[in-house]
Design a protein around this motif. Structure first.
Motif, PDB file in Angstrom:
ATOM      1  N   ALA A  87      65.004  43.483  75.158  1.00  0.00           N
ATOM      2  CA  ALA A  87      65.419  44.471  76.147  1.00  0.00           C
ATOM      3  C   ALA A  87      65.486  43.896  77.560  1.00  0.00           C
ATOM      4  O   ALA A  87      65.999  44.557  78.474  1.00  0.00           O
ATOM      5  N   SER A  88      65.001  42.676  77.756  1.00  0.00           N
ATOM      6  CA  SER A  88      64.938  42.104  79.105  1.00  0.00           C
ATOM      7  C   SER A  88      66.301  41.665  79.627  1.00  0.00           C
ATOM      8  O   SER A  88      66.461  41.360  80.800  1.00  0.00           O
ATOM      9  N   GLY A  89      67.301  41.604  78.766  1.00  0.00           N
ATOM     10  CA  GLY A  89      68.627  41.211  79.196  1.00  0.00           C
ATOM     11  C   GLY A  89      69.640  41.580  78.137  1.00  0.00           C
ATOM     12  O   GLY A  89      69.310  41.690  76.955  1.00  0.00           O
ATOM     13  N   GLY A  90      70.884  41.777  78.521  1.00  0.00           N
ATOM     14  CA  GLY A  90      71.929  42.099  77.555  1.00  0.00           C
ATOM     15  C   GLY A  90      72.241  40.918  76.657  1.00  0.00           C
ATOM     16  O   GLY A  90      71.968  39.761  76.995  1.00  0.00           O
ATOM     17  N   LEU A  91      72.843  41.213  75.499  1.00  0.00           N
ATOM     18  CA  LEU A  91      73.155  40.147  74.537  1.00  0.00           C
ATOM     19  C   LEU A  91      74.090  39.106  75.134  1.00  0.00           C
ATOM     20  O   LEU A  91      73.980  37.920  74.839  1.00  0.00           O
ATOM     21  N   ASN A  92      75.018  39.530  75.959  1.00  0.00           N
ATOM     22  CA  ASN A  92      76.039  38.616  76.476  1.00  0.00           C
ATOM     23  C   ASN A  92      75.765  38.152  77.895  1.00  0.00           C
ATOM     24  O   ASN A  92      76.623  37.525  78.511  1.00  0.00           O
ATOM     25  N   GLU A  93      74.566  38.444  78.386  1.00  0.00           N
ATOM     26  CA  GLU A  93      74.237  38.063  79.752  1.00  0.00           C
ATOM     27  C   GLU A  93      73.250  36.902  79.764  1.00  0.00           C
ATOM     28  O   GLU A  93      72.308  36.874  78.975  1.00  0.00           O
ATOM     29  N   PRO A  94      73.439  35.928  80.674  1.00  0.00           N
ATOM     30  CA  PRO A  94      72.499  34.803  80.769  1.00  0.00           C
ATOM     31  C   PRO A  94      71.274  35.155  81.589  1.00  0.00           C
ATOM     32  O   PRO A  94      70.969  34.516  82.599  1.00  0.00           O
ATOM     33  N   LYS A  95      70.579  36.213  81.184  1.00  0.00           N
ATOM     34  CA  LYS A  95      69.354  36.597  81.882  1.00  0.00           C
ATOM     35  C   LYS A  95      68.415  37.262  80.892  1.00  0.00           C
ATOM     36  O   LYS A  95      68.803  37.698  79.816  1.00  0.00           O
ATOM     37  N   GLY A  96      67.132  37.317  81.273  1.00  0.00           N
ATOM     38  CA  GLY A  96      66.120  37.875  80.387  1.00  0.00           C
ATOM     39  C   GLY A  96      65.088  36.828  80.023  1.00  0.00           C
ATOM     40  O   GLY A  96      64.963  35.786  80.683  1.00  0.00           O
ATOM     41  N   SER A  97      64.327  37.074  78.950  1.00  0.00           N
ATOM     42  CA  SER A  97      63.244  36.184  78.534  1.00  0.00           C
ATOM     43  C   SER A  97      63.552  35.547  77.189  1.00  0.00           C
ATOM     44  O   SER A  97      64.158  36.177  76.320  1.00  0.00           O
ATOM     45  N   VAL A  98      63.123  34.303  77.036  1.00  0.00           N
ATOM     46  CA  VAL A  98      63.217  33.595  75.753  1.00  0.00           C
ATOM     47  C   VAL A  98      61.857  32.957  75.495  1.00  0.00           C
ATOM     48  O   VAL A  98      61.304  32.282  76.377  1.00  0.00           O
ATOM     49  N   ARG A  99      61.330  33.157  74.296  1.00  0.00           N
ATOM     50  CA  ARG A  99      60.029  32.596  73.933  1.00  0.00           C
ATOM     51  C   ARG A  99      60.230  31.369  73.062  1.00  0.00           C
ATOM     52  O   ARG A  99      60.888  31.425  72.020  1.00  0.00           O
ATOM     53  N   LEU A 100      59.649  30.264  73.498  1.00  0.00           N
ATOM     54  CA  LEU A 100      59.785  28.973  72.831  1.00  0.00           C
ATOM     55  C   LEU A 100      58.409  28.492  72.400  1.00  0.00           C
ATOM     56  O   LEU A 100      57.440  28.639  73.141  1.00  0.00           O
ATOM     57  N   THR A 101      58.326  27.935  71.204  1.00  0.00           N
ATOM     58  CA  THR A 101      57.055  27.380  70.746  1.00  0.00           C
ATOM     59  C   THR A 101      57.240  25.915  70.365  1.00  0.00           C
ATOM     60  O   THR A 101      58.290  25.512  69.854  1.00  0.00           O
ATOM     61  N   ALA A 102      56.222  25.115  70.629  1.00  0.00           N
ATOM     62  CA  ALA A 102      56.255  23.687  70.322  1.00  0.00           C
ATOM     63  C   ALA A 102      54.822  23.189  70.185  1.00  0.00           C
ATOM     64  O   ALA A 102      53.870  23.857  70.595  1.00  0.00           O
ATOM     65  N   SER A 103      54.677  22.018  69.602  1.00  0.00           N
ATOM     66  CA  SER A 103      53.356  21.410  69.473  1.00  0.00           C
ATOM     67  C   SER A 103      52.810  21.062  70.853  1.00  0.00           C
ATOM     68  O   SER A 103      53.542  21.015  71.847  1.00  0.00           O
TER      69      SER A 103
END
Length: 323
Positions: A87-103
């Motif tokens: 909900a933090s950003g529209g599907l086609n918009e380059p804004k909002g949050s992305v959660r990334l996981t790594a070692s």
């Protein structure tokens, strides 16, 4: 009349108390008052018809019922967090949050520079980085994108193999100045070695590479890759390091290059349902390019990997007779 099921607020309070062991600590974490949190737990216990915690001198101890509910509550927590990210950003918009996981190793020593470049290009996208050596469940939306050092096995995932990350033995120049370098694998026994503590994955990988090792041979033992790297950089002893990272540090010297080395596959993974999310796809493509370059930068030169090229053998009459 059927009563309404407990709301998410009750389960969130339940998880906080379960993790912290006291109402006061959980209340501070959630920004609630202690009476409010106590009321949440009482309401949840009433709705479920069973006690969830037993009071003791050390705080609140979870009952067997509470422990059995923990995975389901954590799944709800992950779903709620994913809902807010979506909900933090529209599907086609380059804004909002992305959660990334790594070692731990990749997240601390490889990703920061890569993510900085991404931020400069996409300042409206916020990045949540979850550091964990355990694989996060992407199907449960614990994360949107994962960098993994093994082939993913979960279904419904979009996965791209980025290359092989080589790992070799290295020592800091200070250690080399004090103790020199082993000339053969057999001479390693006379040196100070940095290794794992109880990490069975590292043990299997080491043995698969032909090294007959056990934790007893290590003078510094830790299952934290970052702690082992810190010890290596401090000059504690000889230890494993990703070749691409070691080449960035002129103070690290290769030990027995070409003789003791093994590779880990690097994969980039996301859930297939996120293909249409522009911000997730932007980060995914950026990571794919940058991490592929990182993996390639650690490869030994072809001449070193394959050895000197031999001149083609001439097959005259005598050669045909021998064949």
């Amino acid at each position: 009349m059927v009563s309404a099921p407990p709301g998410w607020d009750l389960y969130r309070s339940f998880l906080a108390v379960l993790r912290l062991g006291s109402l006061s600590a959980a209340a501070r974490t959630l920004g609630l008052t202690q009476p409010t949190l106590g009321r949440h737990i009482a309401e949840l216990e009433a709705a479920l018809g069973q006690p969830l915690f037993v009071r003791s001198q050390t705080g609140l101890s979870p009952t067997e019922a509470a422990q059995s509910l923990e995975p389901s509550a954590e799944a709800m927590e992950a779903a709620a967090a994913a809902f807010l990210r979506t909900a933090s950003g529209g599907l086609n918009e380059p804004k909002g949050s992305v959660r990334l996981t790594a070692s731990e190793f990749v997240g601390v020593d490889v990703l920061p520079a890569i993510l900085t470049a991404f931020r400069e290009a996409h300042p409206a996208i916020a990045i949540e980085l979850a550091i964990s050596d355990a694989n996060q469940d992407l199907s449960r939306r614990d994360a949107d994108i994962a960098v993994r050092m093994a082939r993913p096995t979960q279904a419904a995932l979009v996965a791209r193999r980025l290359g092989d990350v080589g790992i070799g033995l290295y020592a800091h120049r200070r250690y080399v100045a004090r103790h020199g370098l082993p000339k053969t694998p057999g001479e390693l026994a006379a040196h100070t070695i940095i290794g794992f503590d109880a990490d069975t994955i590292s043990l299997r990988v080491s043995r698969a590479s032909g090294l007959a090792v056990s934790r007893e041979v290590f003078a510094f033992r830790s299952d934290s890759e970052h702690a082992r790297l810190a010890a290596l950089r401090a000059g504690f002893g000889i230890g494993g390091c990703q070749d691409a990272l070691a080449r960035r540090d002129p103070q690290l010297v290769a030990v027995l290059p070409g003789e003791i080395r093994f590779d880990l596959e690097m994969w980039l993974v996301m859930h297939e349902n996120l293909r249409s999310s522009r911000r997730v796809r932007l980060l995914y493509d950026h990571l794919a390019a940058a991490l592929s370059a990182y993996a390639a930068s650690g490869k030994p030169p072809k001449s070193a990997a394959k050895g000197p090229r031999k001149a083609p053998q001439k097959r005259g009459k005598s050669a045909r007779k021998r064949g």
